[in-house]
Design a protein around this motif. Structure first.
Motif, mmCIF file in Angstrom:
data_model
loop_
_atom_site.group_PDB
_atom_site.id
_atom_site.type_symbol
_atom_site.label_atom_id
_atom_site.label_comp_id
_atom_site.label_asym_id
_atom_site.label_seq_id
_atom_site.Cartn_x
_atom_site.Cartn_y
_atom_site.Cartn_z
ATOM 1 N N GLN A 211 0.127 4.608 17.196
ATOM 2 C CA GLN A 211 -1.074 3.767 17.680
ATOM 3 C C GLN A 211 -0.673 2.268 17.488
ATOM 4 N N GLN A 212 -0.032 2.166 16.438
ATOM 5 C CA GLN A 212 0.392 0.688 15.913
ATOM 6 C C GLN A 212 1.431 0.009 17.036
ATOM 7 N N ASN A 213 2.120 0.961 17.654
ATOM 8 C CA ASN A 213 3.124 0.347 18.658
ATOM 9 C C ASN A 213 2.892 0.441 20.170
ATOM 10 N N LEU A 214 1.348 0.561 20.081
ATOM 11 C CA LEU A 214 0.723 0.646 21.499
ATOM 12 C C LEU A 214 -0.238 -0.277 21.970
ATOM 13 N N THR A 215 0.067 -1.501 21.333
ATOM 14 C CA THR A 215 -0.647 -2.609 21.639
ATOM 15 C C THR A 215 -0.091 -3.631 22.689
ATOM 16 N N SER A 216 1.071 -3.429 22.866
ATOM 17 C CA SER A 216 1.915 -4.144 23.648
ATOM 18 C C SER A 216 2.228 -3.185 25.313
ATOM 19 N N TYR A 217 1.876 -3.861 26.214
ATOM 20 C CA TYR A 217 1.709 -2.951 27.304
ATOM 21 C C TYR A 217 1.615 -4.097 28.671
ATOM 22 N N TYR A 218 1.834 -3.577 30.022
ATOM 23 C CA TYR A 218 1.696 -4.052 31.126
ATOM 24 C C TYR A 218 0.613 -3.509 32.026
ATOM 25 N N ARG A 219 -0.072 -4.186 32.816
ATOM 26 C CA ARG A 219 -1.235 -3.686 33.676
ATOM 27 C C ARG A 219 -0.964 -4.257 34.976
ATOM 28 N N TYR A 220 -1.158 -3.214 35.933
ATOM 29 C CA TYR A 220 -1.347 -3.724 37.455
ATOM 30 C C TYR A 220 -2.079 -2.511 38.099
ATOM 31 N N LYS A 221 -2.707 -3.055 39.374
ATOM 32 C CA LYS A 221 -3.425 -1.924 40.172
ATOM 33 C C LYS A 221 -2.314 -1.441 41.303
ATOM 34 N N GLY A 222 -2.158 0.091 41.206
ATOM 35 C CA GLY A 222 -1.338 0.696 42.135
ATOM 36 C C GLY A 222 -1.552 1.899 42.693
ATOM 37 N N PRO A 241 9.457 2.457 23.540
ATOM 38 C CA PRO A 241 9.895 3.558 24.255
ATOM 39 C C PRO A 241 9.782 4.983 23.209
ATOM 40 N N ILE A 242 9.862 6.018 23.838
ATOM 41 C CA ILE A 242 9.868 7.195 23.030
ATOM 42 C C ILE A 242 11.402 7.661 22.733
ATOM 43 N N GLY A 282 -1.471 -9.222 24.851
ATOM 44 C CA GLY A 282 -0.754 -10.545 24.008
ATOM 45 C C GLY A 282 0.003 -10.177 23.053
ATOM 46 N N SER A 283 0.155 -8.814 22.575
ATOM 47 C CA SER A 283 0.793 -8.646 21.336
ATOM 48 C C SER A 283 2.252 -8.973 21.396
ATOM 49 N N ALA A 284 2.797 -8.432 22.253
ATOM 50 C CA ALA A 284 4.418 -8.728 22.469
ATOM 51 C C ALA A 284 4.573 -10.206 22.510
ATOM 52 N N VAL A 285 3.950 -11.084 23.084
ATOM 53 C CA VAL A 285 4.257 -12.448 23.031
ATOM 54 C C VAL A 285 4.135 -13.091 21.662
ATOM 55 N N ILE A 286 2.957 -12.570 21.013
ATOM 56 C CA ILE A 286 2.583 -13.126 19.671
ATOM 57 C C ILE A 286 3.817 -12.574 18.804
ATOM 58 N N LEU A 287 4.159 -11.513 18.768
ATOM 59 C CA LEU A 287 5.143 -11.089 17.994
ATOM 60 C C LEU A 287 6.469 -11.703 18.048
#
Length: 307
Positions: A211-222, A241-242, A282-287
């Protein structure tokens, strides 16, 4: 006259090949197999030519940070269940009990898990549906959810925000991922279309990153990435990634399409954005910024990194 014969035969072959309502992936197409490849899905399923189709290529520098994209709450994702895995003719799919839910993450409602399935390449080659800056990963997992109050997916798809899909990439690893034993071992029993078998007990949590690796993600409507391509999906594509090793990835290519051909490259090509905005948490950018700051300070002070 002799030059006309090949043209007539070619035209006849084209008519036969494009005249069927069956849909397929590009890897299945031959003149002997009458099916509509992804560029012709809209001939039979009109939604497939919509303006908000999936998957897409996510250009990271064009994404916008959205403060509403907070961490998800994964409820009952740890719950062990005994599912059935099936070769449905175009993927390996597992139905899950409707008890695992997601909230937060900027979603407008609570969504419950319905099923998960995968898309892959050939023998561990590129096979994800979404791409990141043009990079295609070996495989992609889709965990399909619908709004909690709906009782079936068809009804949920009539709601423009009725379905939420979580997408996860896979990367090639040097070591075996034992958490996937139940899935990998079951594949030998479902090689043929409509083949199904019971899974050893698993949980959704064991299949995805911690779960601690699931704060960085992308979002869009599709949309759904298979026909009928309903444009009712809130997409979340995670960065982390897995890992699976080469042997594990290659096992998926042993499955067969309904025509007996190897089930390989069962992914839809990326679709035009048509003006849609892709957002990022925001997480990926902050890190990334923190790492860059440390590296800059280290260089400025002339410090060496410890071995």
């Amino acid at each position: 006259m002799q030059q006309l014969i090949p043209l007539v035969l070619l035209a006849s072959c084209w008519t036969v090949c494009t005249g069927s309502g069956d849909w397929c992936y590009q890897s299945q197409f031959t003149c002997d197999h009458q099916c509509n490849t992804p560029d012709k899905w809209d001939h039979v399923f009109s939604d497939c030519k919509g303006k908000h189709q999936s998957p897409i290529n996510i250009v990271t520098r064009k994404t916008l940070k959205d403060e509403r994209l907070t961490p998800f709450q994964f409820n009952n994702y740890q719950q062990i269940f005994r599912g059935t895995i099936k070769n449905n003719g175009h993927s390996a799919q597992v139905g899950v009990p409707h008890v695992s839910t997601i909230t937060g993450g900027g979603l407008p409602s609570t969504y419950k898990a319905v099923q998960f399935h995968l898309h892959w390449g050939s023998k561990g080659g590129p096979g994800s549906e979404h791409t990141i800056d043009g990079e295609r990963y070996p495989m992609e997992l889709h965990i399909v959810h619908m709004k909690q109050h709906y009782t079936d997916l068809k009804t949920a798809l009539a709601d423009t925000e009725g379905v939420a899909v979580l997408g996860f990439f896979y990367e090639r690893s040097n070591s075996e991922n034992r958490k996937y034993d139940a899935i990998i071992k079951s594949l030998k029993s479902i090689k043929a279309t409509n083949g199904s078998t019971s899974l050893l007990p698993i949980s959704l949590a064991q299949l995805i990153p911690s779960q601690q690796n699931l704060t960085s993600y992308y979002r869009y409507k599709g949309s759904l990435t298979t026909p009928g391509c309903s444009q009712s999906v809130i997409w979340t594509v995670f960065e982390s990634p897995i890992p699976l090793n080469e042997d594990q990835l290659e096992e998926f290519s042993e499955l067969k399409f309904h025509d007996g051909k190897p089930m390989v490259e069962n992914f839809r090509p990326v679709q035009p954005l048509n003006g849609r905005q892709v957002y990022r948490s925001g997480s990926a950018v902050i890190l990334a910024s923190s790492a860059l700051l440390v590296a800059t300070l280290t260089a400025a002070l002339g410090l060496s990194q410890p071995n």
